[in-house]
Write a protein that holds these residues in place. Structure first.
Motif, PDB file in Angstrom:
ATOM      1  N   LEU A 178       0.835  -1.204   0.000  1.00 30.38           N
ATOM      2  CA  LEU A 178       0.000   0.000   0.000  1.00 30.38           C
ATOM      3  C   LEU A 178       0.870   1.255   0.000  1.00 30.38           C
ATOM      4  CD1 LEU A 178      -2.809   1.290   0.182  1.00 30.38           C
ATOM      5  CD2 LEU A 178      -2.646   1.096   2.677  1.00 30.38           C
ATOM      6  N   VAL A 179       1.922   1.268   0.817  1.00 32.17           N
ATOM      7  CA  VAL A 179       2.833   2.416   0.860  1.00 32.17           C
ATOM      8  C   VAL A 179       3.506   2.613  -0.495  1.00 32.17           C
ATOM      9  CG1 VAL A 179       4.985   3.287   1.862  1.00 32.17           C
ATOM     10  CG2 VAL A 179       3.251   2.277   3.348  1.00 32.17           C
ATOM     11  N   ARG A 180       3.917   1.519  -1.106  1.00 33.80           N
ATOM     12  CA  ARG A 180       4.594   1.612  -2.402  1.00 33.80           C
ATOM     13  C   ARG A 180       3.681   2.227  -3.468  1.00 33.80           C
ATOM     14  NH1 ARG A 180       5.741  -3.195  -2.742  1.00 33.80           N
ATOM     15  NH2 ARG A 180       4.127  -3.968  -4.130  1.00 33.80           N
ATOM     16  N   ARG A 181       2.424   1.786  -3.508  1.00 30.18           N
ATOM     17  CA  ARG A 181       1.507   2.323  -4.509  1.00 30.18           C
ATOM     18  C   ARG A 181       1.179   3.795  -4.251  1.00 30.18           C
ATOM     19  NH1 ARG A 181      -0.519  -2.866  -3.979  1.00 30.18           N
ATOM     20  NH2 ARG A 181      -2.166  -2.249  -2.541  1.00 30.18           N
ATOM     21  N   LEU A 182       1.077   4.162  -2.965  1.00 29.82           N
ATOM     22  CA  LEU A 182       0.822   5.569  -2.648  1.00 29.82           C
ATOM     23  C   LEU A 182       2.011   6.435  -3.052  1.00 29.82           C
ATOM     24  CD1 LEU A 182      -0.927   7.767  -1.456  1.00 29.82           C
ATOM     25  CD2 LEU A 182      -0.099   7.133   0.829  1.00 29.82           C
ATOM     26  N   ARG A 183       3.221   5.934  -2.832  1.00 33.56           N
ATOM     27  CA  ARG A 183       4.408   6.679  -3.267  1.00 33.56           C
ATOM     28  C   ARG A 183       4.396   6.897  -4.779  1.00 33.56           C
ATOM     29  NH1 ARG A 183       8.642   3.345   0.480  1.00 33.56           N
ATOM     30  NH2 ARG A 183       8.920   4.912   2.150  1.00 33.56           N
ATOM     31  N   GLU A 184       4.010   5.860  -5.513  1.00 34.23           N
ATOM     32  CA  GLU A 184       3.981   5.961  -6.975  1.00 34.23           C
ATOM     33  C   GLU A 184       2.991   7.035  -7.422  1.00 34.23           C
ATOM     34  OE1 GLU A 184       3.031   2.004  -8.111  1.00 34.23           O
ATOM     35  OE2 GLU A 184       5.084   1.249  -7.860  1.00 34.23           O
ATOM     36  N   ARG A 185       1.865   7.114  -6.734  1.00 31.43           N
ATOM     37  CA  ARG A 185       0.852   8.098  -7.120  1.00 31.43           C
ATOM     38  C   ARG A 185       1.289   9.515  -6.764  1.00 31.43           C
ATOM     39  NH1 ARG A 185      -5.227   6.513  -7.094  1.00 31.43           N
ATOM     40  NH2 ARG A 185      -4.964   7.969  -8.816  1.00 31.43           N
ATOM     41  N   ASP A 192      10.252  14.712  -7.851  1.00 33.13           N
ATOM     42  CA  ASP A 192      11.547  15.075  -7.279  1.00 33.13           C
ATOM     43  C   ASP A 192      11.580  15.055  -5.760  1.00 33.13           C
ATOM     44  OD1 ASP A 192      12.623  15.525  -9.853  1.00 33.13           O
ATOM     45  OD2 ASP A 192      11.736  17.543  -9.883  1.00 33.13           O
ATOM     46  N   HIS A 193      10.452  14.709  -5.148  1.00 30.29           N
ATOM     47  CA  HIS A 193      10.415  14.711  -3.681  1.00 30.29           C
ATOM     48  C   HIS A 193       9.819  13.410  -3.166  1.00 30.29           C
ATOM     49  CE1 HIS A 193      10.371  16.404   0.345  1.00 30.29           C
ATOM     50  NE2 HIS A 193       9.139  15.978   0.484  1.00 30.29           N
ATOM     51  N   GLN A 194      10.471  12.813  -2.190  1.00 26.74           N
ATOM     52  CA  GLN A 194       9.963  11.593  -1.556  1.00 26.74           C
ATOM     53  C   GLN A 194       9.155  11.994  -0.326  1.00 26.74           C
ATOM     54  OE1 GLN A 194       8.897   8.483  -1.700  1.00 26.74           O
ATOM     55  NE2 GLN A 194      10.885   7.512  -1.988  1.00 26.74           N
ATOM     56  N   TYR A 195       7.829  11.936  -0.453  1.00 26.30           N
ATOM     57  CA  TYR A 195       6.970  12.387   0.638  1.00 26.30           C
ATOM     58  C   TYR A 195       6.895  11.384   1.785  1.00 26.30           C
ATOM     59  CZ  TYR A 195       5.377  16.385  -2.060  1.00 26.30           C
ATOM     60  OH  TYR A 195       5.335  17.576  -2.748  1.00 26.30           O
ATOM     61  N   GLY A 201      12.286  -0.033  11.398  1.00 22.72           N
ATOM     62  CA  GLY A 201      12.020  -0.548  12.732  1.00 22.72           C
ATOM     63  C   GLY A 201      10.942   0.200  13.492  1.00 22.72           C
ATOM     64  N   HIS A 202      10.435   1.304  12.910  1.00 22.08           N
ATOM     65  CA  HIS A 202       9.436   2.106  13.620  1.00 22.08           C
ATOM     66  C   HIS A 202       8.162   2.325  12.805  1.00 22.08           C
ATOM     67  CE1 HIS A 202      12.118   3.136  16.960  1.00 22.08           C
ATOM     68  NE2 HIS A 202      13.076   3.224  16.046  1.00 22.08           N
ATOM     69  N   GLY A 203       8.296   2.674  11.534  1.00 23.32           N
ATOM     70  CA  GLY A 203       7.103   2.927  10.734  1.00 23.32           C
ATOM     71  C   GLY A 203       7.399   3.864   9.588  1.00 23.32           C
ATOM     72  N   PHE A 204       6.498   4.845   9.374  1.00 21.98           N
ATOM     73  CA  PHE A 204       6.627   5.762   8.251  1.00 21.98           C
ATOM     74  C   PHE A 204       6.269   7.171   8.714  1.00 21.98           C
ATOM     75  CE2 PHE A 204       5.379   1.587   6.792  1.00 21.98           C
ATOM     76  CZ  PHE A 204       6.288   1.310   5.777  1.00 21.98           C
ATOM     77  N   ARG A 205       6.836   8.144   8.036  1.00 19.25           N
ATOM     78  CA  ARG A 205       6.474   9.535   8.319  1.00 19.25           C
ATOM     79  C   ARG A 205       6.361  10.299   7.004  1.00 19.25           C
ATOM     80  NH1 ARG A 205      10.650  13.162   7.952  1.00 19.25           N
ATOM     81  NH2 ARG A 205      12.758  12.309   7.829  1.00 19.25           N
ATOM     82  N   LEU A 206       5.622  11.408   7.059  1.00 17.76           N
ATOM     83  CA  LEU A 206       5.420  12.251   5.883  1.00 17.76           C
ATOM     84  C   LEU A 206       6.407  13.408   5.939  1.00 17.76           C
ATOM     85  CD1 LEU A 206       3.500  12.590   3.380  1.00 17.76           C
ATOM     86  CD2 LEU A 206       2.338  14.332   4.752  1.00 17.76           C
ATOM     87  N   GLU A 207       7.184  13.551   4.887  1.00 17.35           N
ATOM     88  CA  GLU A 207       8.101  14.684   4.780  1.00 17.35           C
ATOM     89  C   GLU A 207       7.498  15.674   3.808  1.00 17.35           C
ATOM     90  OE1 GLU A 207      12.448  14.949   3.016  1.00 17.35           O
ATOM     91  OE2 GLU A 207      12.487  14.054   5.017  1.00 17.35           O
ATOM     92  N   ASN A 208       6.753  16.613   4.360  1.00 16.54           N
ATOM     93  CA  ASN A 208       6.005  17.576   3.561  1.00 16.54           C
ATOM     94  C   ASN A 208       6.723  18.921   3.592  1.00 16.54           C
ATOM     95  OD1 ASN A 208       4.065  19.074   2.223  1.00 16.54           O
ATOM     96  ND2 ASN A 208       2.362  18.361   3.464  1.00 16.54           N
ATOM     97  N   PRO A 209       7.096  19.487   2.444  1.00 12.95           N
ATOM     98  CA  PRO A 209       7.781  20.775   2.431  1.00 12.95           C
ATOM     99  C   PRO A 209       7.054  21.880   3.166  1.00 12.95           C
ATOM    100  CG  PRO A 209       7.821  19.779   0.255  1.00 12.95           C
ATOM    101  CD  PRO A 209       6.901  18.948   1.103  1.00 12.95           C
ATOM    102  N   GLU A 210       5.721  21.702   3.332  1.00  8.24           N
ATOM    103  CA  GLU A 210       4.922  22.750   3.991  1.00  8.24           C
ATOM    104  C   GLU A 210       5.135  22.738   5.492  1.00  8.24           C
ATOM    105  OE1 GLU A 210       0.387  24.327   3.471  1.00  8.24           O
ATOM    106  OE2 GLU A 210       0.695  22.191   3.780  1.00  8.24           O
TER     107      GLU A 210
END
Length: 211
Positions: A178-185, A192-195, A201-210
């Motif tokens: 699911l994460v992979r498909r969301l990244r693709e979209r 140019d940005h990996q959101y 070992g912990h999970g995922f986070r959103l790296e949002n320029p805002e």
């Protein structure tokens, strides 16, 4: 499409009715004694897919929840378990099709990724996805946005995306897919940005320029 987890097999769902089981007359043959001869059926109705159990001995499950003979809708990213032996990931081709942007030539601005819960839209700068994310993808993205850059654990993702499922019933592979498909979209909006960042070992986070 169905993808067998841990293997290389995948099946396109091109017919109106697809049978799963160990019988040689099934469309998808799962050769194991714990699988009933005619175990489950996937039907296509008005562009949507539904699965039902065919009174199998060892059951059919979606994200850990048992399915009976009443057709149950499938959502992009759902994990189907056949007799708790085979794990299949459902990929909705319509939900994950390449995206068309409202302004194909426009570059994303620095205003970051934005969600509109009323319209269910996703935007980066002056670009907006013209086709919606699947329900599972939108729930995941919304949870990451709500965390405001903090790490979201896999358990929190399960609770946000599959609130009806038991935690043990959703595999790490289903979450990763699911994460992979969301990244693709999201890459269709801003390649140019990996959101979505994996915190091992912990999970995922959103790296949002805002933020």
């Amino acid at each position: 499409m169905l993808i067998l987890q841990g293997g290389q097999q995948r099946w396109l769902l091109e017919k109106e009715e697809i049978t799963l089981g160990r019988g040689p007359d099934c469309d998808i043959i799962l050769p194991d004694r714990v699988v009933s001869r005619h175990h489950a059926v996937i039907q296509r109705r008005a562009g949507r897919y539904f699965i039902s159990d065919q009174h199998s001995k060892n059951g059919t499950f979606i994200n850990g929840e048992p399915v009976d003979d009443t057709p149950r809708p499938l959502t992009d990213g759902d994990e189907i378990q056949i007799a708790l032996r085979f794990r299949l990931t459902f990929v909705d081709a319509g939900a994950t099709a390449p995206l068309t942007l409202e302004s194909p030539t426009a570059a994303p601005s620095s205003s970051g990724l934005r969600l509109d819960d009323t319209l269910r839209t996703v935007s980066v700068g002056d670009r907006t996805l013209s086709s919606p994310l699947s329900v599972a993808q939108y729930r995941l993205l919304r949870r990451l946005v709500q965390a405001r850059g903090a790490v979201v654990s896999r358990e929190e993702i399960i609770n946000a995306v599959w609130p009806e499922a038991h935690e043990a019933g959703v595999s790490e592979q289903a979450i990763d897919a699911l994460v992979r498909r969301l990244r693709e979209r999201l890459a269709e909006l801003d390649p140019d940005h990996q959101y979505i960042v994996t915190v091992r070992g912990h999970g995922f986070r959103l790296e949002n320029p805002e933020t």
